[in-house]
Write an enzyme that holds these catalytic residues in place. Structure first.
Site, PDB file in Angstrom:
ATOM      1  N   THR A  55       2.375 -11.326  -9.088  1.00 26.21           N
ATOM      2  CA  THR A  55       1.486 -11.310  -7.929  1.00 26.21           C
ATOM      3  C   THR A  55       0.069 -11.036  -8.462  1.00 26.21           C
ATOM      4  OG1 THR A  55       1.391  -8.953  -7.396  1.00 26.21           O
ATOM      5  CG2 THR A  55       3.386 -10.122  -6.734  1.00 26.21           C
ATOM      6  N   LYS A  92      -0.291   9.947   1.746  1.00 31.31           N
ATOM      7  CA  LYS A  92      -0.182  11.136   2.608  1.00 31.31           C
ATOM      8  C   LYS A  92       1.087  11.057   3.451  1.00 31.31           C
ATOM      9  CE  LYS A  92      -5.050  12.110   2.948  1.00 31.31           C
ATOM     10  NZ  LYS A  92      -6.268  11.765   3.640  1.00 31.31           N
ATOM     11  N   ASP A 111       0.849  -1.205   0.000  1.00 31.71           N
ATOM     12  CA  ASP A 111       0.000   0.000   0.000  1.00 31.71           C
ATOM     13  C   ASP A 111       0.878   1.247   0.000  1.00 31.71           C
ATOM     14  OD1 ASP A 111      -2.678  -1.497   0.827  1.00 31.71           O
ATOM     15  OD2 ASP A 111      -1.078  -2.233   2.119  1.00 31.71           O
TER      16      ASP A 111
HETATM   17  N1  SAM Z   1       1.435  -8.593  -2.318  1.00 30.05           N
HETATM   18  C1  SAM Z   1       0.117  -8.845  -2.845  1.00 30.05           C
HETATM   19  C2  SAM Z   1       0.079  -8.619  -4.336  1.00 30.05           C
HETATM   20  O1  SAM Z   1       1.030  -8.035  -4.860  1.00 30.05           O
HETATM   21  O2  SAM Z   1      -0.897  -9.042  -4.980  1.00 30.05           O
HETATM   22  C3  SAM Z   1      -0.949  -7.980  -2.118  1.00 30.05           C
HETATM   23  C4  SAM Z   1      -0.852  -6.513  -2.353  1.00 30.05           C
HETATM   24  S1  SAM Z   1      -2.011  -5.587  -1.366  1.00 30.05           S
HETATM   25  C5  SAM Z   1      -2.045  -4.009  -2.120  1.00 30.05           C
HETATM   26  C6  SAM Z   1      -1.052  -5.247   0.088  1.00 30.05           C
HETATM   27  C7  SAM Z   1      -1.263  -6.293   1.189  1.00 30.05           C
HETATM   28  O3  SAM Z   1      -0.333  -6.048   2.224  1.00 30.05           O
HETATM   29  C8  SAM Z   1      -2.653  -6.258   1.798  1.00 30.05           C
HETATM   30  O4  SAM Z   1      -3.225  -7.544   1.795  1.00 30.05           O
HETATM   31  C9  SAM Z   1      -2.410  -5.749   3.220  1.00 30.05           C
HETATM   32  O5  SAM Z   1      -3.322  -6.257   4.162  1.00 30.05           O
HETATM   33  C10 SAM Z   1      -0.994  -6.238   3.469  1.00 30.05           C
HETATM   34  N2  SAM Z   1      -0.287  -5.435   4.471  1.00 30.05           N
HETATM   35  C11 SAM Z   1      -0.089  -4.099   4.460  1.00 30.05           C
HETATM   36  N3  SAM Z   1       0.574  -3.701   5.559  1.00 30.05           N
HETATM   37  C12 SAM Z   1       0.797  -4.827   6.289  1.00 30.05           C
HETATM   38  C13 SAM Z   1       1.431  -5.078   7.527  1.00 30.05           C
HETATM   39  N4  SAM Z   1       1.941  -4.076   8.255  1.00 30.05           N
HETATM   40  N5  SAM Z   1       1.478  -6.345   7.977  1.00 30.05           N
HETATM   41  C14 SAM Z   1       0.937  -7.365   7.256  1.00 30.05           C
HETATM   42  N6  SAM Z   1       0.326  -7.193   6.069  1.00 30.05           N
HETATM   43  C15 SAM Z   1       0.251  -5.935   5.590  1.00 30.05           C
END
Ligand code: SAM
Length: 213
Positions: free
Chosen positions: A191, A122, A118
């Site tokens: 991914t 911001k 993510d």
């Molecule tokens: N890596 C995958 C892909 O490329 O298809 C998923 C991308 S998705 C935008 C980002 C994932 O990272 C989400 O499922 C979110 O819940 C997880 N995530 C973000 N911050 C995290 C954290 N601090 N600990 C564990 N998971 C996290």
């Protein structure tokens, strides 16, 4: 990632102890024992639905993989998928990456993958980016001296930020690509997010980072 409420998810995940590790701190420093071999350990942070880490585990039986995802409603798909694949070199943790140093010891991890994390655009949320110094410090403490971070994103601003963050921290960069799918790289495993963005014709950025010796 859109989160749907799935009250049954945790029950399903926990019904697969062969793939889901409920108490990862118990295995800190002992993952080789868990996998019953001395193979390298690659960890994907923010693994989402686990497509990447599952396919990597299928393609590289000589490596042990662990996918970490915060939300069970997302992770449940990864667990279901890998149960079907019967990979013995793969485990999932439902944890916050913030606590990663509780699960791995110093010098225990060979590689960390950060895929389509993510962007938290911001500035006030910068600390939540998985390439923020706050996280890099944790990665450094569990990575071997020869360890690497492999990072992919569709987000140019996050890519630029991550280059700055990694290099300011002391990482060196190699194999940097500003358009992965039109580059010479072979063997790329996509991914879920990557596949979605690639279908829309979007550009994918990638880099590898390693520590100065
Ligand atoms: N890596 C995958 C892909 O490329 O298809 C998923 C991308 S998705 C935008 C980002 C994932 O990272 C989400 O499922 C979110 O819940 C997880 N995530 C973000 N911050 C995290 C954290 N601090 N600990 C564990 N998971 C996290």
């Amino acid at each position: 990632m859109r989160l749907r409420n799935k009250p049954w998810a945790m029950e399903l995940i926990e019904s697969h102890p062969e793939i889901f590790e409920r108490f990862p701190s118990d295995w800190q420093g002992r993952w080789q024992e868990k996998f019953d071999n001395k193979n390298p350990l690659y960890v994907e942070v923010g693994t989402g639905k686990g497509q990447f880490v599952t396919r990597m585990a299928e393609a590289h039986s000589e490596v042990n993989f662990i996918g970490i995802e915060k939300y069970e409603s997302v992770l449940v798909t990864g667990v279901q998928r890998s149960v079907d694949c019967r990979q013995t070199n793969l485990r999932f943790l439902q944890e916050d990456v913030m606590n990663i140093t509780d699960f791995f010891q110093k010098d225990e991890v060979d590689r960390i993958y950060i895929n389509f994390t993510d962007p938290w655009p911001k500035n006030k949320h910068a600390k939540r980016r998985l390439t923020h110094e706050f996280f890099l410090e944790k990665y450094e403490s569990i990575l071997k001296k020869s360890g690497e971070i492999h990072f992919k994103t569709d987000n140019q601003a996050l890519f630029e930020y991550s280059i700055e963050s990694l290099t300011q921290y002391g990482f060196r960069l190699k194999n940097v690509s500003l358009d992965l799918h039109n580059s010479a790289m072979t063997g790329n495993i996509m991914t879920e997010y990557e596949q979605k963005f690639a279908n829309k014709g979007m550009r994918i950025y990638r880099l590898e980072a390693y520590l100065r010796s």
